[in-house]
Scaffold this motif. Structure first.
Motif, PDB file in Angstrom:
ATOM      1  N   PRO A  21     -15.070   5.073   8.175  1.00 50.50           N
ATOM      2  CA  PRO A  21     -15.076   6.090   7.117  1.00 50.50           C
ATOM      3  C   PRO A  21     -13.854   7.016   7.151  1.00 50.50           C
ATOM      4  CG  PRO A  21     -17.275   5.867   8.003  1.00 50.50           C
ATOM      5  CD  PRO A  21     -16.370   5.027   8.868  1.00 50.50           C
ATOM      6  N   ASP A  22     -13.369   7.357   8.331  1.00 53.67           N
ATOM      7  CA  ASP A  22     -12.179   8.219   8.398  1.00 53.67           C
ATOM      8  C   ASP A  22     -10.952   7.523   7.809  1.00 53.67           C
ATOM      9  OD1 ASP A  22     -13.457  10.423   9.486  1.00 53.67           O
ATOM     10  OD2 ASP A  22     -13.070   9.795  11.548  1.00 53.67           O
ATOM     11  N   ASP A  23     -10.839   6.218   8.038  1.00 51.89           N
ATOM     12  CA  ASP A  23      -9.721   5.469   7.455  1.00 51.89           C
ATOM     13  C   ASP A  23      -9.849   5.410   5.935  1.00 51.89           C
ATOM     14  OD1 ASP A  23      -8.609   5.006   9.961  1.00 51.89           O
ATOM     15  OD2 ASP A  23      -9.592   3.055  10.184  1.00 51.89           O
ATOM     16  N   LEU A  24     -11.077   5.239   5.449  1.00 53.41           N
ATOM     17  CA  LEU A  24     -11.292   5.230   3.995  1.00 53.41           C
ATOM     18  C   LEU A  24     -10.988   6.592   3.384  1.00 53.41           C
ATOM     19  CD1 LEU A  24     -14.513   3.074   3.676  1.00 53.41           C
ATOM     20  CD2 LEU A  24     -12.251   2.542   2.773  1.00 53.41           C
ATOM     21  N   CYS A  31      -1.259   8.650  -1.062  1.00 54.15           N
ATOM     22  CA  CYS A  31      -0.414   7.765  -1.852  1.00 54.15           C
ATOM     23  C   CYS A  31       0.938   7.643  -1.152  1.00 54.15           C
ATOM     24  CB  CYS A  31      -0.230   8.311  -3.265  1.00 54.15           C
ATOM     25  SG  CYS A  31       0.806   7.264  -4.297  1.00 54.15           S
ATOM     26  N   CYS A  32       1.357   6.423  -0.926  1.00 52.29           N
ATOM     27  CA  CYS A  32       2.644   6.185  -0.257  1.00 52.29           C
ATOM     28  C   CYS A  32       3.730   5.750  -1.239  1.00 52.29           C
ATOM     29  CB  CYS A  32       2.483   5.100   0.802  1.00 52.29           C
ATOM     30  SG  CYS A  32       1.410   5.547   2.159  1.00 52.29           S
ATOM     31  N   CYS A  33       3.453   5.876  -2.518  1.00 55.56           N
ATOM     32  CA  CYS A  33       4.423   5.427  -3.514  1.00 55.56           C
ATOM     33  C   CYS A  33       5.674   6.306  -3.489  1.00 55.56           C
ATOM     34  CB  CYS A  33       3.812   5.486  -4.920  1.00 55.56           C
ATOM     35  SG  CYS A  33       2.505   4.296  -5.196  1.00 55.56           S
ATOM     36  N   PRO A  34       6.843   5.678  -3.477  1.00 51.94           N
ATOM     37  CA  PRO A  34       8.078   6.457  -3.574  1.00 51.94           C
ATOM     38  C   PRO A  34       8.238   7.022  -4.987  1.00 51.94           C
ATOM     39  CG  PRO A  34       8.577   4.114  -3.625  1.00 51.94           C
ATOM     40  CD  PRO A  34       7.092   4.237  -3.375  1.00 51.94           C
ATOM     41  N   ALA A  35       9.109   7.957  -5.129  1.00 48.43           N
ATOM     42  CA  ALA A  35       9.327   8.604  -6.429  1.00 48.43           C
ATOM     43  C   ALA A  35       9.722   7.591  -7.508  1.00 48.43           C
ATOM     44  CB  ALA A  35      10.401   9.676  -6.301  1.00 48.43           C
ATOM     45  N   ASP A  36      10.397   6.520  -7.120  1.00 48.31           N
ATOM     46  CA  ASP A  36      10.855   5.533  -8.099  1.00 48.31           C
ATOM     47  C   ASP A  36       9.927   4.312  -8.182  1.00 48.31           C
ATOM     48  OD1 ASP A  36      11.463   4.473  -5.617  1.00 48.31           O
ATOM     49  OD2 ASP A  36      13.463   3.777  -6.199  1.00 48.31           O
ATOM     50  N   LYS A  42       2.183   1.923  -8.831  1.00 43.78           N
ATOM     51  CA  LYS A  42       1.324   3.106  -8.945  1.00 43.78           C
ATOM     52  C   LYS A  42      -0.099   2.717  -9.326  1.00 43.78           C
ATOM     53  CE  LYS A  42       5.117   6.148 -10.234  1.00 43.78           C
ATOM     54  NZ  LYS A  42       5.725   6.919 -11.332  1.00 43.78           N
ATOM     55  N   ASP A  43      -0.241   1.737 -10.210  1.00 36.53           N
ATOM     56  CA  ASP A  43      -1.577   1.253 -10.592  1.00 36.53           C
ATOM     57  C   ASP A  43      -2.295   0.643  -9.392  1.00 36.53           C
ATOM     58  OD1 ASP A  43      -1.265   2.077 -13.216  1.00 36.53           O
ATOM     59  OD2 ASP A  43      -0.778   0.069 -13.984  1.00 36.53           O
ATOM     60  N   LEU A  48      -6.539   1.045  -5.151  1.00 35.32           N
ATOM     61  CA  LEU A  48      -6.921   1.089  -3.736  1.00 35.32           C
ATOM     62  C   LEU A  48      -7.558   2.422  -3.374  1.00 35.32           C
ATOM     63  CD1 LEU A  48      -3.851  -0.663  -2.105  1.00 35.32           C
ATOM     64  CD2 LEU A  48      -6.181  -1.552  -2.278  1.00 35.32           C
ATOM     65  N   ARG A  49      -6.967   3.510  -3.853  1.00 35.00           N
ATOM     66  CA  ARG A  49      -7.543   4.831  -3.551  1.00 35.00           C
ATOM     67  C   ARG A  49      -8.909   4.974  -4.198  1.00 35.00           C
ATOM     68  NH1 ARG A  49      -2.430   7.880  -5.303  1.00 35.00           N
ATOM     69  NH2 ARG A  49      -3.888   8.186  -6.976  1.00 35.00           N
TER      70      ARG A  49
END
Length: 63
Positions: A21-24, A31-36, A42-43, A48-49
């Motif tokens: 549960p802590d990992d979830l 979110c690990c998405c870079p700015a670009d 992003k979808d 996943l989130r």
């Protein structure tokens, strides 16, 4: 709420994944998405989130 049907999930090509549960919680809010990042990236991150948060909710854990 509709229960997950393992055979339907397998038919969609999905595999089971058991996480602590802590990992979830971390995954649902991180979110690990870079700015670009592309819209596709992003979808994917959003899906996943969302699924991490839904798994916590389904099993009675808070975010």
């Amino acid at each position: 709420m509709k229960e997950t049907d393992p055979s339907e999930e397998a038919a969609e090509g999905r595999v089971p994944l058991w996480l602590d549960p802590d990992d979830l919680r971390w995954l649902s809010g991180h979110c690990c998405c870079p700015a670009d990042a592309s819209d596709e990236e992003k979808d994917r991150c959003g899906r996943l989130r969302f699924r991490a948060g839904a798994a916590l909710h389904k099993h009675g854990h808070s975010r």
